[in-house]
Design an enzyme around this catalytic site. Structure first.
Site, short mmCIF file in Angstrom:
data_model
loop_
_atom_site.label_atom_id
_atom_site.label_comp_id
_atom_site.label_asym_id
_atom_site.label_seq_id
_atom_site.Cartn_x
_atom_site.Cartn_y
_atom_site.Cartn_z
N GLU A 53 88.87 8.42 11.03
CA GLU A 53 88.97 7.36 10.38
C GLU A 53 89.62 6.05 11.13
OE1 GLU A 53 87.72 6.63 7.59
OE2 GLU A 53 87.07 8.68 7.35
N LEU A 96 87.16 0.43 22.83
CA LEU A 96 87.17 0.54 21.48
C LEU A 96 87.77 -0.63 20.56
CD1 LEU A 96 85.67 2.48 19.97
CD2 LEU A 96 87.91 3.74 19.66
#
Length: 375
Positions: A53, A96
Site C-alpha cells: 500500500e 520509485l
DNA sequence: AATGCGGGGAC
DNA sequence: GTCCCAGCATT
C-alpha cells in the site's frame, strides 16, 4: 452567459441498501474472475499489504511489482525493516519516488517493534497512528489483510463511486469527499457471514472497487460496455460517464534549467555529496548540482561551485543533457565536466570522492544515476 | 484549503 | 505536452 442549471441528482444507490447489495454481489463476482495476480495478493499478511500500500501511493501498480519483490526479499518482516540500513533502504526505493514513504516505513517499523512486539497492529487507531499511514492506507491494510469493514477512498474509488452515484459536485471538495467516504462505508457488507469470508467481505469489495477503476472504469473512455455493474451506475444511465468526475485544477508546469558538474579526483573517483536532511532528495547522493535561484546559467553555476568547494573551477564541455520531469518542473539538466583546483586539503561538508563501483550501492537521485550510467 | 513530494506510463 | 496514478504530511 447561459449555463445549464446544476441539479444535484439523488442517487438511489445512496438510499437503497438492497440495491447496493446487488451491486456488491456483481462486483465481487467479477473480481473473482478478473483480479490481477499481484504478488501481495498471494499471501496478504498485514506486513506485506502494508508495504504494498505504501509503495502504491501515487504510483502505478505495474511500476511497484519489481520493487515489492526485492523489498520483501530483503526485509521479510517488521523486525528486519526496523533494523535496516538507511542507505540500503533508499537504494532499494530509488526510482520509485516520494522518498519520505521509505523513511516513514522504517520509522513505523521501529515503532511496531517498540510498541507492538514487532507484530503489525490490528486496530484502526493503532494503525493510523503510524507515520505515513492515513485514513485510506489504514482502511486498506485492515480490510485487505483482516477483512475488517473499513472504508477506503483513493484515486480509483473516487472515480468509480462518483460515477455510480453521478456526483455533480467537484470531487475534491470537502463535502464531496465526506459523501464519498460515507458511500464507501455503506458499500461494505455488515452480515456475519460476509465478514467471515474474504471472497465477498470487505477484503474483496474494497479491492474489487479499486480493480474496477484500474481495469474498466478508467479515467478516459471507461469500458462501460463490458462493465459488470453498468446497470447500477447512474453516470452510465445518464450518459455522464465522460464528464464525471470533473477535472481538478490543472497543473502549471514550469521549465527549469539545472547544472551539474563531473569532477574527477584520484584514480578517476567522482566528486559527489549526500544531500542534507530537509532538502529535496534528502539522503540521496548526487553530483554537485544547482539550479535557480543559485544558478541560472553556466557562469553562475561555476561561481556557485567555487563558493561550495573553495578554490577555482574550470567548467568544461557539456557531457550530457538530461530532460527530466519532477512534479511541476520540466528540468533540463546540463552536465559539464569540470576541473577543480583546490586551495585546501579538506573536502567541504558532505562532499566525497567515491568510485563508480561504490555508487552502485548508494542511493542516488534519478538524474544522478542516469548521468553516472552514461559516463 | 493548498502545497510539496518523484517518477513513469498512456495517449 | 497533459493527465493520472491503491496519498500523506505540513502549513
Amino acid at each position: 452567459m447561459n449555463l445549464p442549471p446544476v441539479v444535484q441528482h439523488e442517487s438511489e444507490l445512496i438510499q437503497n441498501a438492497k440495491l447496493r447489495s446487488r451491486l456488491r454481489t456483481a462486483l465481487v463476482r467479477w473480481f473473482a474472475e478478473h483480479a490481477r495476480d499481484l504478488p501481495w495478493r498471494r499471501d496478504p499478511t498485514p506486513y506485506k499489504v502494508w508495504v504494498s500500500e505504501i509503495m502504491c501511493q501515487q504510483t502505478q501498480i505495474a511500476n511497484v511489482i519489481p520493487y515489492f519483490e526485492r523489498f520483501i526479499k530483503r526485509y521479510p518482516d517488521e523486525a528486519s525493516l526496523a533494523a535496516s540500513d538507511e542507505d540500503e533502504l533508499m537504494r532499494l526505493w530509488e526510482g520509485l519516488g516520494y522518498y519520505r514513504r521509505a523513511r516513514s516505513l522504517r520509522t513505523a517499523a521501529q515503532k511496531i517493534v517498540e510498541l507492538h512486539d514487532a507484530r503489525f497492529p490490528l486496530t484502526y487507531d493503532d494503525v493510523i497512528a503510524l507515520p505515513g499511514i492515513g485514513r485510506y492506507t489504514a482502511g486498506a491494510i485492515l480490510s485487505i489483510s483482516q477483512n475488517q469493514a473499513l472504508p477506503i477512498l483513493e484515486g480509483n474509488t473516487i472515480r468509480v463511486f462518483s460515477r455510480w452515484i453521478a456526483m455533480q459536485t467537484p470531487v475534491d471538495e470537502k463535502t464531496s469527499q465526506n459523501q464519498l467516504w460515507q458511500f464507501s462505508q455503506s458499500l461494505l457488507p455488515t452480515g456475519k457471514s460476509a465478514l467471515a469470508c474474504r471472497d465477498r467481505g470487505p477484503a474483496a469489495v474494497n479491492q474489487a472497487a479499486m480493480e474496477l477503476g484500474a481495469l474498466i472504469c478508467t479515467p478516459r473512455e471507461p469500458k462501460c460496455l463490458v462493465c459488470p455493474v453498468a446497470k447500477f451506475c447512474d453516470a452510465n444511465t445518464m450518459g455522464l460517464q465522460s464528464i464525471i468526475p470533473g477535472k481538478v485544477t490543472k497543473t502549471q508546469y514550469e521549465a527549469r534549467n539545472e547544472f551539474a558538474a563531473v569532477v574527477r579526483g584520484p584514480n578517476g573517483r567522482l566528486l559527489v555529496r549526500q544531500i542534507p536532511a530537509g532538502a529535496r532528495f534528502a539522503g540521496m547522493w548526487d553530483f554537485p548540482k544547482a539550479g535557480p535561484p543559485e544558478a541560472e546559467n553556466a557562469a553562475q553555476f561555476t561561481q556557485w561551485l567555487e563558493h561550495q568547494l573553495g578554490g577555482t573551477i574550470e567548467l568544461g564541455a557539456v557531457v550530457q543533457t538530461i530532460k527530466h520531469a519532477v512534479t511541476k518542473y520540466r528540468i533540463t539538466l546540463h552536465a559539464h565536466v569540470a576541473a577543480w583546483t583546490r586551495d585546501a586539503t579538506d573536502l567541504p561538508d558532505n562532499y566525497q570522492f567515491v568510485t563508480a563501483a561504490q555508487l552502485t550501492k548508494l542511493p542516488m537521485s534519478t538524474t544522478g544515476r542516469k548521468l553516472l550510467d552514461r559516463l
